[in-house]
Each structure stands twice: as structure tokens, then as C-alpha cells.
Design an enzyme around this catalytic site. Structure first.
Site, PDB file in Angstrom:
ATOM      1  N   ASP A 134       2.771  20.900   5.622  1.00 43.36           N
ATOM      2  CA  ASP A 134       2.545  19.769   6.523  1.00 43.36           C
ATOM      3  C   ASP A 134       1.566  18.794   5.876  1.00 43.36           C
ATOM      4  O   ASP A 134       0.474  19.186   5.473  1.00 43.36           O
ATOM      5  CB  ASP A 134       1.976  20.275   7.855  1.00 43.36           C
ATOM      6  CG  ASP A 134       2.047  19.224   8.946  1.00 43.36           C
ATOM      7  OD1 ASP A 134       2.870  18.290   8.827  1.00 43.36           O
ATOM      8  OD2 ASP A 134       1.292  19.334   9.918  1.00 43.36           O
ATOM      9  N   HIS A 144      -2.994   7.430  11.873  1.00 45.78           N
ATOM     10  CA  HIS A 144      -3.347   8.709  12.506  1.00 45.78           C
ATOM     11  C   HIS A 144      -4.640   9.273  11.899  1.00 45.78           C
ATOM     12  O   HIS A 144      -5.546   9.666  12.628  1.00 45.78           O
ATOM     13  CB  HIS A 144      -2.209   9.712  12.335  1.00 45.78           C
ATOM     14  CG  HIS A 144      -2.559  11.097  12.801  1.00 45.78           C
ATOM     15  ND1 HIS A 144      -2.750  11.398  14.138  1.00 45.78           N
ATOM     16  CD2 HIS A 144      -2.773  12.252  12.120  1.00 45.78           C
ATOM     17  CE1 HIS A 144      -3.061  12.684  14.247  1.00 45.78           C
ATOM     18  NE2 HIS A 144      -3.081  13.226  13.039  1.00 45.78           N
ATOM     19  N   ARG A 164     -15.386  12.189  13.474  1.00 44.37           N
ATOM     20  CA  ARG A 164     -16.436  12.021  12.479  1.00 44.37           C
ATOM     21  C   ARG A 164     -17.139  10.687  12.688  1.00 44.37           C
ATOM     22  O   ARG A 164     -17.776  10.473  13.715  1.00 44.37           O
ATOM     23  CB  ARG A 164     -15.842  12.159  11.063  1.00 44.37           C
ATOM     24  CG  ARG A 164     -15.497  13.612  10.720  1.00 44.37           C
ATOM     25  CD  ARG A 164     -15.038  13.752   9.278  1.00 44.37           C
ATOM     26  NE  ARG A 164     -13.883  12.906   8.989  1.00 44.37           N
ATOM     27  CZ  ARG A 164     -12.616  13.287   9.157  1.00 44.37           C
ATOM     28  NH1 ARG A 164     -12.345  14.496   9.571  1.00 44.37           N
ATOM     29  NH2 ARG A 164     -11.622  12.470   8.914  1.00 44.37           N
ATOM     30  N   GLU A 191       2.797  16.635  18.087  1.00 41.29           N
ATOM     31  CA  GLU A 191       2.626  15.720  16.960  1.00 41.29           C
ATOM     32  C   GLU A 191       3.995  15.195  16.593  1.00 41.29           C
ATOM     33  O   GLU A 191       4.908  15.961  16.271  1.00 41.29           O
ATOM     34  CB  GLU A 191       1.973  16.420  15.759  1.00 41.29           C
ATOM     35  CG  GLU A 191       0.505  16.712  16.013  1.00 41.29           C
ATOM     36  CD  GLU A 191      -0.247  17.194  14.768  1.00 41.29           C
ATOM     37  OE1 GLU A 191       0.405  17.707  13.843  1.00 41.29           O
ATOM     38  OE2 GLU A 191      -1.478  17.037  14.738  1.00 41.29           O
ATOM     39  N   GLU A 210       6.457  13.854  14.238  1.00 38.70           N
ATOM     40  CA  GLU A 210       6.591  13.866  12.781  1.00 38.70           C
ATOM     41  C   GLU A 210       8.060  13.794  12.367  1.00 38.70           C
ATOM     42  O   GLU A 210       8.953  14.097  13.146  1.00 38.70           O
ATOM     43  CB  GLU A 210       5.987  15.152  12.185  1.00 38.70           C
ATOM     44  CG  GLU A 210       4.510  15.342  12.498  1.00 38.70           C
ATOM     45  CD  GLU A 210       3.841  16.394  11.621  1.00 38.70           C
ATOM     46  OE1 GLU A 210       4.341  16.671  10.511  1.00 38.70           O
ATOM     47  OE2 GLU A 210       2.811  16.930  12.066  1.00 38.70           O
ATOM     48  N   ASP A 234       5.315  19.036  15.763  1.00 35.71           N
ATOM     49  CA  ASP A 234       4.387  20.012  15.197  1.00 35.71           C
ATOM     50  C   ASP A 234       3.261  20.257  16.197  1.00 35.71           C
ATOM     51  O   ASP A 234       2.173  19.707  16.079  1.00 35.71           O
ATOM     52  CB  ASP A 234       3.858  19.459  13.866  1.00 35.71           C
ATOM     53  CG  ASP A 234       3.073  20.490  13.098  1.00 35.71           C
ATOM     54  OD1 ASP A 234       3.406  21.675  13.202  1.00 35.71           O
ATOM     55  OD2 ASP A 234       2.131  20.102  12.385  1.00 35.71           O
ATOM     56  N   GLN A 238      -8.156  24.313  17.473  1.00 39.37           N
ATOM     57  CA  GLN A 238      -8.274  23.682  16.149  1.00 39.37           C
ATOM     58  C   GLN A 238      -9.718  23.292  15.844  1.00 39.37           C
ATOM     59  O   GLN A 238     -10.235  23.530  14.763  1.00 39.37           O
ATOM     60  CB  GLN A 238      -7.358  22.437  16.120  1.00 39.37           C
ATOM     61  CG  GLN A 238      -7.234  21.766  14.768  1.00 39.37           C
ATOM     62  CD  GLN A 238      -6.166  20.662  14.793  1.00 39.37           C
ATOM     63  OE1 GLN A 238      -5.626  20.314  15.841  1.00 39.37           O
ATOM     64  NE2 GLN A 238      -5.857  20.106  13.637  1.00 39.37           N
ATOM     65  N   TYR A 281     -11.194  25.301  12.432  1.00 41.99           N
ATOM     66  CA  TYR A 281     -10.689  24.672  11.200  1.00 41.99           C
ATOM     67  C   TYR A 281     -11.702  24.606  10.059  1.00 41.99           C
ATOM     68  O   TYR A 281     -11.329  24.340   8.917  1.00 41.99           O
ATOM     69  CB  TYR A 281     -10.102  23.285  11.485  1.00 41.99           C
ATOM     70  CG  TYR A 281     -11.069  22.127  11.459  1.00 41.99           C
ATOM     71  CD1 TYR A 281     -11.904  21.883  12.538  1.00 41.99           C
ATOM     72  CD2 TYR A 281     -11.124  21.271  10.363  1.00 41.99           C
ATOM     73  CE1 TYR A 281     -12.776  20.809  12.521  1.00 41.99           C
ATOM     74  CE2 TYR A 281     -12.014  20.195  10.335  1.00 41.99           C
ATOM     75  CZ  TYR A 281     -12.829  19.970  11.415  1.00 41.99           C
ATOM     76  OH  TYR A 281     -13.693  18.918  11.396  1.00 41.99           O
ATOM     77  N   THR A 291       1.507  13.535  11.606  1.00 43.10           N
ATOM     78  CA  THR A 291       1.682  12.710  12.802  1.00 43.10           C
ATOM     79  C   THR A 291       1.869  11.247  12.425  1.00 43.10           C
ATOM     80  O   THR A 291       1.091  10.718  11.627  1.00 43.10           O
ATOM     81  CB  THR A 291       0.446  12.857  13.707  1.00 43.10           C
ATOM     82  OG1 THR A 291       0.220  14.237  13.928  1.00 43.10           O
ATOM     83  CG2 THR A 291       0.640  12.140  15.027  1.00 43.10           C
TER      84      THR A 291
HETATM   85 CA    CA Z   1       1.067  18.157  11.752  1.00 40.75          CA
END
Ligand code: CA
Length: 406
Positions: free
Chosen positions: A117, A124, A133, A190, A192, A224, A231, A235, A340
Site C-alpha cells: 500500500d 491526503h 503533526r 480509504e 483507493e 482499504d 492506528q 503505528y 487514499t
Molecule cells: Ca491505505
């Protein structure tokens, strides 16, 4: 024309996508979508019209057919286009070759050995960077130099129509110092596109951007699914894991790259200049309209997103060149997600995370309810099609319902 194709059909004479279907009386086999019908390739092969081993059409996936190579698969598509338009062709007077799509069940079109992916939409990546962030430095320093990606999970990729249960996992409540376990509260889609490779490489070999199209058999729509709260906690530092691998859905018909040839467009200007192995010539983006709709249980569908595959910053040729530049080998049937696909407008964002901006701008459904993320009982449907000069080529849809946690 041998059969009537509705004017707005995604499965026009210009398309001829391949898939695997079954009927009550016969097991899974290969077919192509034509209007509201499926042309049964296994049955057609019995008429001895192909000059290769047509056992490939009796298989439960298209991998063996694809492995015949583009010279053959392209000819099959062109022959079918020709036969459908010739009133005296081999297809004439043989209604038994055409099965109504509503009478068939669709299956996974390929056996997917590996799934990668990417994260190739600048809109995105910028939106996510702003939320999680620094709004001033939303893109990380590597983003414009590398088609960022990760290795996903192939075992949980399923075909459109198969419902899935809300996943469970660890999340960290705001302000807490210990995680809790339970159903995700932030289930997201998502939007995609996925491409499926049609040619192997050996370990140690690389694919150039100029060769990439020879390695891409075709495209599917890809949802997705993501669990945003899981997450967020898991992550660091190795990236996506259980928030991503509980399920991904693909559309059942693989539209060949050739079918989209007339819909090629220039991609966004890449600044700063990318390294030589990522440079490319010609048109590598595709103008494919994409949309997402949510249907709450027992209620009308609400379209929540209009996007386009042409917005991608990194194109498929660059993704494949990057993926193989270190000598990583690829196989027939591998799936590569675009990441995405968001556009610039607020209604073109390809996930609920962005559309409802982390829950701060809930979306209104037609039944009056609001959505920050996806609820139990909701069906999420993605559609995609290209259209130009009266030609339409599309995927149909990828659609799935969310069941309560198991
Ligand atoms: Ca994805």
C-alpha cells in the site's frame, strides 16, 4: 451489437474487464462484463475459438490466464470487442453464453500473494500531516522524494459484497497512560485504486518506469479499511499493523490498463526534481472519476466524496520502479494500493478522517443521522469510471456492510 449495452454502463464495448463468477449450476470460472451481462469465457472456449490452453478459464482465479502474457490477454479482449460488434460472429445466436450479472456471484478475481500500500496522494498526506503533526510542515522530508509505502496483508483482502465485522483492538483514551481493549470507535474507509501485476520479475531485477506498463495487468477499486484509533496507538515506530490488516475490499472486475489508454492525462509537476530512477516520460496519470457513498441501515445512500485518480502525485510507473529498485521481486497477481485518493476540495477527501476532519465536522446522512466515522450497519460503496468523447469505462462498484463486533 450482439447484446444491448445500456448507454451509461461502466461495462461498455470499450471496457471488457475480466473477473471470476459462479452460477447456481456451475462453479467459479472466468468471464468478462458486458453491459448487464457476463460473457462466460469457459463456455465460449468450448467453441474452440481460442488458440491457447483454455483450461485457464476454468480456474478459480485469473492468475493462470494473466500469466499467458499481454500478447494473448490483449488479443482476447480485442477479439471479444470484435465479436460483440459483428452480428455474424461466433457469439451470434448463442444467448447461453451470456449470464445476467444479477444471476451470478462474483469471487476474488486473482489470488493475491503480496499486497503493498502506497501513500501517494499529496492532498491526503498533507491533510493527515496537518491533523497529526505540524500544519506548517505537514509533509515529512522524504515524501516528495520517495513514493512512501508499506507491506500490507494479502490474506484479508476480500471481494465486494462480503460483509465484515467491526474490528477490536488496543486504543489509548485521551489523557490516559494505559491502553484499553475494545471495538474500534473510529472505523474509516480509504478510497483507493489498486493495480494488479501481470508479469513476474526475478529477485535482483528492477522495473524501469518506461517498462512498468508491461508489468501492470489492470486496475480495481480498493477500499482499504482503517481503524484510526488503533492506528494512532500502534503505528510507532514500525508503521501500520492491526489497524489496517483486518480487511480490504476490491471490486470484482479487473479493468485492463489498455482499456484506460485513452484516459491518460499529465500528472502534477514534481518539485523538487525526483531521482533519475523515478523520472518518467509521457502521460502516466489517469482521469478516473471516483466517488464514495454511505448507506445507513434501512436508509437512502448519501454520496460523501467525489475524487479522481488523476490527482495522484506519484504514478503507478514510479511506484513499481521504486518498489523494485532494490531488487525486490514481484509476482503475477500482486496488489498495489495507491493510498487514499484525496483532491483539493473538502468534498474530494478520500476518508472520513479528512471529510469529517477528525470528527470536528460531522457529515449529515439522509436519515438525519450524523457520521464522524463508519457505524455498524452502514454500507460503504465506492464507484469509479472514466468518460470521454462518449466512451465510458468503469469498475462498477466495491461495496461492503459493517456488521457489529464479533
Ligand atoms: Ca491505505
Amino acid at each position: 451489437m450482439i447484446i444491448d449495452i445500456p448507454k451509461n454502463s461502466d461495462f461498455s464495448i470499450h471496457n471488457i474487464p475480466f473477473g471470476i463468477f459462479s452460477t447456481e449450476d456451475r462453479s467459479p470460472r472466468a468471464g468478462v462484463a458486458v453491459g448487464d451481462y457476463i460473457l462466460d469465457l469457459a463456455a465460449l472456449a468450448e467453441l474452440d475459438v481460442f488458440d491457447f490452453n483454455t483450461a485457464v478459464f476454468e480456474k478459480e482465479t485469473l492468475n493462470d490466464f494473466i500469466s499467458l502474457g499481454k500478447e494473448i490477454t490483449k488479443k482476447v479482449r480485442l477479439d471479444i470487442q470484435h465479436w460483440l460488434q459483428d452480428e455474424n460472429s461466433i457469439l451470434a445466436g448463442k444467448p447461453e453464453l451470456f449470464i445476467k450479472q444479477v444471476d451470478a456471484q462474483m469471487h476474488m478475481p486473482v489470488y493475491i500473494g503480496d499486497y503493498t500500500d502506497f501513500y501517494s496522494s499529496i492532498e491526503h498526506a498533507t491533510n493527515v500531516g496537518k491533523m497529526f503533526r505540524d500544519p506548517e510542515n505537514a509533509l515529512l522530508p522524504n515524501w516528495k522524494h520517495i513514493p512512501v509505502g508499506y507491506h500490507g496483508r494479502a490474506s484479508s483482502i476480500v471481494v465486494s459484497g462480503e460483509p465484515i465485522h467491526r474490528p477490536k483492538g488496543q486504543t489509548i483514551p485521551v489523557g490516559a497512560d494505559k491502553p484499553v481493549f475494545g471495538p474500534t470507535q473510529r472505523l474509516d474507509f480509504e478510497l483507493e485504486m489498486g493495480f494488479i501485476t501481470g508479469k513476474n520479475t526475478n529477485l535482483g531485477e528492477s522495473v524501469l518506469t518506461s517498462e512498468a506498463e508491461e508489468y501492470i495487468f489492470g486496475l480495481v477499486l480498493l477500499n482499504d479499511w482503517s481503524a484510526r484509533d488503533i492506528q494512532k496507538w500502534e503505528y510507532v515506530p514500525l508503521g501500520p499493523f492491526l489497524a489496517k490488516n483486518f480487511a480490504s475490499h476490491i471490486s470484482p472486475w479487473i479493468v485492463t490498463l489498455e482499456a484506460f489508454e485513452t484516459f491518460k492525462v499529465p500528472g502534477p509537476k514534481q518539485e523538487p526534481e525526483v531521482l533519475p530512477y523515478l523520472q518518467y516520460e509521457g502521460l502516466k496519470n489517469y482521469d478516473i472519476n471516483l466517488e464514495v457513498a454511505i448507506s445507513p441501515e434501512g436508509s437512502e445512500e448519501q454520496t460523501v466524496c467525489h475524487s479522481n485518480f488523476k490527482y495522484m502525485y506519484w504514478n503507478m510507473a514510479q511506484q513499481l520502479a521504486h518498489h523494485t529498485v532494490n531488487g525486490c521481486n514481484i509476482n503475477i497477481g500482486d496488489l498495489y494500493g495507491s493510498g487514499t485518493i484525496s483532491g483539493k476540495d473538502e468534498n474530494s477527501y478520500g476518508s472520513m478522517l479528512e471529510l469529517a476532519w477528525m470528527g470536528t465536522k460531522p457529515l449529515k446522512m439522509k436519515d438525519g443521522s450524523e457520521r464522524k466515522f463508519i457505524n455498524d450497519g452502514d454500507t460503504v460503496t465506492m464507484r469509479g469510471f472514466a468518460e470521454k468523447d462518449g466512451k465510458r469505462v468503469g469498475f462498477g462498484e466495491v461495496s461492503a456492510k459493517i456488521l457489529p463486533v464479533k
